[in-house]
Motif scaffolding. Structure first.
Motif, PDB file in Angstrom:
ATOM      1  N   HIS A   1       1.948   7.773  -6.515  1.00  0.00           N
ATOM      2  CA  HIS A   1       0.637   7.425  -5.943  1.00  0.00           C
ATOM      3  C   HIS A   1       0.046   6.278  -6.748  1.00  0.00           C
ATOM      4  O   HIS A   1       0.210   6.199  -7.958  1.00  0.00           O
ATOM      5  CB  HIS A   1      -0.337   8.607  -6.027  1.00  0.00           C
ATOM      6  N   GLY A   2      -0.723   5.419  -6.067  1.00  0.00           N
ATOM      7  CA  GLY A   2      -1.445   4.380  -6.768  1.00  0.00           C
ATOM      8  C   GLY A   2      -0.594   3.167  -7.066  1.00  0.00           C
ATOM      9  O   GLY A   2       0.395   2.883  -6.402  1.00  0.00           O
ATOM     10  N   GLU A   3      -0.991   2.435  -8.107  1.00  0.00           N
ATOM     11  CA  GLU A   3      -0.298   1.193  -8.429  1.00  0.00           C
ATOM     12  C   GLU A   3       1.051   1.483  -9.085  1.00  0.00           C
ATOM     13  O   GLU A   3       1.300   2.573  -9.576  1.00  0.00           O
ATOM     14  CB  GLU A   3      -1.145   0.332  -9.377  1.00  0.00           C
ATOM     15  N   GLY A   4       1.894   0.463  -9.094  1.00  0.00           N
ATOM     16  CA  GLY A   4       3.109   0.560  -9.887  1.00  0.00           C
ATOM     17  C   GLY A   4       4.373   0.810  -9.100  1.00  0.00           C
ATOM     18  O   GLY A   4       4.368   1.099  -7.900  1.00  0.00           O
TER      19      GLY A   4
ATOM     20  N   GLN B   1      24.831  -4.284 -13.406  1.00  0.00           N
ATOM     21  CA  GLN B   1      24.840  -5.468 -14.274  1.00  0.00           C
ATOM     22  C   GLN B   1      23.646  -5.491 -15.232  1.00  0.00           C
ATOM     23  O   GLN B   1      23.485  -6.435 -16.012  1.00  0.00           O
ATOM     24  CB  GLN B   1      24.830  -6.749 -13.427  1.00  0.00           C
ATOM     25  N   GLY B   2      22.810  -4.460 -15.175  1.00  0.00           N
ATOM     26  CA  GLY B   2      21.656  -4.396 -16.059  1.00  0.00           C
ATOM     27  C   GLY B   2      20.439  -5.131 -15.553  1.00  0.00           C
ATOM     28  O   GLY B   2      19.442  -5.262 -16.280  1.00  0.00           O
ATOM     29  N   GLN B   3      20.470  -5.606 -14.294  1.00  0.00           N
ATOM     30  CA  GLN B   3      19.342  -6.328 -13.724  1.00  0.00           C
ATOM     31  C   GLN B   3      18.183  -5.376 -13.451  1.00  0.00           C
ATOM     32  O   GLN B   3      18.348  -4.344 -12.810  1.00  0.00           O
ATOM     33  CB  GLN B   3      19.765  -7.001 -12.423  1.00  0.00           C
ATOM     34  N   LEU B   4      17.005  -5.728 -13.958  1.00  0.00           N
ATOM     35  CA  LEU B   4      15.813  -4.911 -13.728  1.00  0.00           C
ATOM     36  C   LEU B   4      15.282  -5.140 -12.323  1.00  0.00           C
ATOM     37  O   LEU B   4      15.085  -6.278 -11.894  1.00  0.00           O
ATOM     38  CB  LEU B   4      14.724  -5.265 -14.741  1.00  0.00           C
ATOM     39  N   LEU B   5      15.047  -4.058 -11.603  1.00  0.00           N
ATOM     40  CA  LEU B   5      14.429  -4.104 -10.284  1.00  0.00           C
ATOM     41  C   LEU B   5      13.300  -3.092 -10.257  1.00  0.00           C
ATOM     42  O   LEU B   5      13.314  -2.102 -11.006  1.00  0.00           O
ATOM     43  CB  LEU B   5      15.453  -3.781  -9.187  1.00  0.00           C
ATOM     44  N   LEU B   6      12.326  -3.344  -9.405  1.00  0.00           N
ATOM     45  CA  LEU B   6      11.197  -2.429  -9.230  1.00  0.00           C
ATOM     46  C   LEU B   6      11.255  -1.835  -7.835  1.00  0.00           C
ATOM     47  O   LEU B   6      11.627  -2.515  -6.878  1.00  0.00           O
ATOM     48  CB  LEU B   6       9.872  -3.168  -9.432  1.00  0.00           C
ATOM     49  N   THR B   7      10.889  -0.562  -7.716  1.00  0.00           N
ATOM     50  CA  THR B   7      11.009   0.124  -6.439  1.00  0.00           C
ATOM     51  C   THR B   7       9.993   1.241  -6.304  1.00  0.00           C
ATOM     52  O   THR B   7       9.491   1.760  -7.306  1.00  0.00           O
ATOM     53  CB  THR B   7      12.429   0.697  -6.267  1.00  0.00           C
ATOM     54  N   ARG B   8       9.701   1.600  -5.050  1.00  0.00           N
ATOM     55  CA  ARG B   8       8.898   2.782  -4.754  1.00  0.00           C
ATOM     56  C   ARG B   8       9.767   3.892  -4.168  1.00  0.00           C
ATOM     57  O   ARG B   8       9.244   4.885  -3.659  1.00  0.00           O
ATOM     58  CB  ARG B   8       7.780   2.422  -3.778  1.00  0.00           C
ATOM     59  N   VAL B   9      11.072   3.738  -4.224  1.00  0.00           N
ATOM     60  CA  VAL B   9      11.972   4.811  -3.808  1.00  0.00           C
ATOM     61  C   VAL B   9      11.608   6.074  -4.577  1.00  0.00           C
ATOM     62  O   VAL B   9      11.313   6.027  -5.775  1.00  0.00           O
ATOM     63  CB  VAL B   9      13.437   4.409  -4.078  1.00  0.00           C
ATOM     64  N   SER B  10      11.640   7.219  -3.921  1.00  0.00           N
ATOM     65  CA  SER B  10      11.187   8.439  -4.602  1.00  0.00           C
ATOM     66  C   SER B  10      12.136   9.618  -4.441  1.00  0.00           C
ATOM     67  O   SER B  10      11.827  10.723  -4.896  1.00  0.00           O
ATOM     68  CB  SER B  10       9.802   8.835  -4.070  1.00  0.00           C
TER      69      SER B  10
ATOM     70  N   SER C   1       0.837  -1.194   0.000  1.00  0.00           N
ATOM     71  CA  SER C   1       0.000   0.000   0.000  1.00  0.00           C
ATOM     72  C   SER C   1       0.874   1.247   0.000  1.00  0.00           C
ATOM     73  O   SER C   1       2.068   1.197   0.322  1.00  0.00           O
ATOM     74  CB  SER C   1      -0.917   0.007   1.220  1.00  0.00           C
ATOM     75  N   ASP C   2       0.274   2.386  -0.365  1.00  0.00           N
ATOM     76  CA  ASP C   2       1.026   3.644  -0.419  1.00  0.00           C
ATOM     77  C   ASP C   2       1.555   4.032   0.957  1.00  0.00           C
ATOM     78  O   ASP C   2       0.909   3.783   1.978  1.00  0.00           O
ATOM     79  CB  ASP C   2       0.128   4.773  -0.939  1.00  0.00           C
ATOM     80  N   GLY C   3       2.724   4.661   0.950  1.00  0.00           N
ATOM     81  CA  GLY C   3       3.266   5.239   2.173  1.00  0.00           C
ATOM     82  C   GLY C   3       2.901   6.707   2.275  1.00  0.00           C
ATOM     83  O   GLY C   3       2.372   7.312   1.331  1.00  0.00           O
ATOM     84  N   GLN C   4       3.179   7.292   3.406  1.00  0.00           N
ATOM     85  CA  GLN C   4       2.891   8.708   3.612  1.00  0.00           C
ATOM     86  C   GLN C   4       3.816   9.562   2.742  1.00  0.00           C
ATOM     87  O   GLN C   4       4.994   9.254   2.574  1.00  0.00           O
ATOM     88  CB  GLN C   4       3.090   9.084   5.084  1.00  0.00           C
TER      89      GLN C   4
END
Length: 255
Positions: free
Chosen positions: A92-95, A103-112, A76-79
């Motif tokens: 905000h929201g999904e994603g 090394q070119g490895q794909l990672l997903l993050t919510r770091v902002s 869920s979203d953080g503050q």
């Protein structure tokens, strides 16, 4: 050895691991993009019943106590906190943002909270390159300032002969997966999608000048920590009582 001893001992182990997960959540309560964890508990009797292929009652299957079956991540979203930072981009929201390591490895993050590196690429604080629609996002070195709209479109304002002109640079690529909890956590900030399809997200918007903090409620985590500690203490007392009653005095000093 009586089943009650196994039940109490396994309860102590499960609660200790729960306390470790809560402590990790509290330690990262101010970490941008961190997703809180929660220990998921299983029962030995149910596990044994499933292993033996039983679908009815579990009374005859034996097994006592519980164990940590898995870790659940809360996505869920953080503050969001306003910082007015040029590269603070709260999602905000999904994603998730798409980033790549060296090394070119794909990672997903919510770091902002992003920065630019020596090559003027947009990167995370750990140096992972942030992807746009055209690959890694690179900001013109002569850019005076930038603007990012709610869909992640980046505009650089470059001083020119006719005053200030702005140029479209790229659009941040926001990704989505079917089951975020199926991703492998590299840590609480970065996740490896593995073999899952990574598609472009649709239901999101970006807030420029804001940081998304961890989705950790420190007060709630403290309440859960106190409850887990009490359950641990109760299991410990139960174990001690049963060992005394069963005359396992040699084990009492190890509790």
């Amino acid at each position: 050895m009586p089943k009650g001893i196994y039940a109490a001992a396994s309860g102590m182990v499960a609660e200790r691991r729960t306390l470790e997960v809560i402590a990790q959540n509290l330690a990262h309560a101010q970490t941008s993009g961190y997703r809180r964890s929660q220990a998921v508990r299983g029962r030995f009797a149910e596990y044994l019943a499933a292993y033996r292929g039983r679908t009815g009652g579990i009374a005859e299957d034996g097994g006592a106590g519980s164990f940590q079956a898995d870790l659940y991540r809360d996505f869920s979203d953080g503050q969001r906190v306003q910082t007015d930072g040029q590269w603070d981009l709260a999602l905000h929201g999904e994603g998730f943002y798409r980033v790549r390591d060296e090394q070119g490895q794909l990672l997903l993050t919510r770091v902002s909270n992003f920065v630019t590196d020596n090559a003027n690429r947009l990167v995370t604080a750990q140096g992972l390159a942030v992807e746009g629609q055209g690959g890694p996002v690179t900001i013109p070195p002569e850019a005076d300032r930038v603007s990012v709209d709610e869909r992640g479109r980046i505009y650089a304002y470059v001083p020119g002969d006719q005053g200030i002109a702005y140029t479209f640079i790229d659009q941040l690529r926001v990704a989505s997966v079917d089951d975020p909890n199926a991703m492998r956590p590299v840590n609480g900030q970065y996740f490896d999608p593995g073999p899952m399809d990574v598609t472009d997200a649709a239901d999101y918007h970006i807030q420029h000048g804001f940081v998304e903090q961890a989705n950790v409620d420190p007060i709630g985590e403290m309440v859960r920590m106190i409850a887990a500690q009490r359950r641990y203490d109760a299991a410990q007392r139960s174990l001690t009582t049963q060992l005394q009653g069963a005359n396992y005095s040699d084990l009492l000093g190890k509790i």
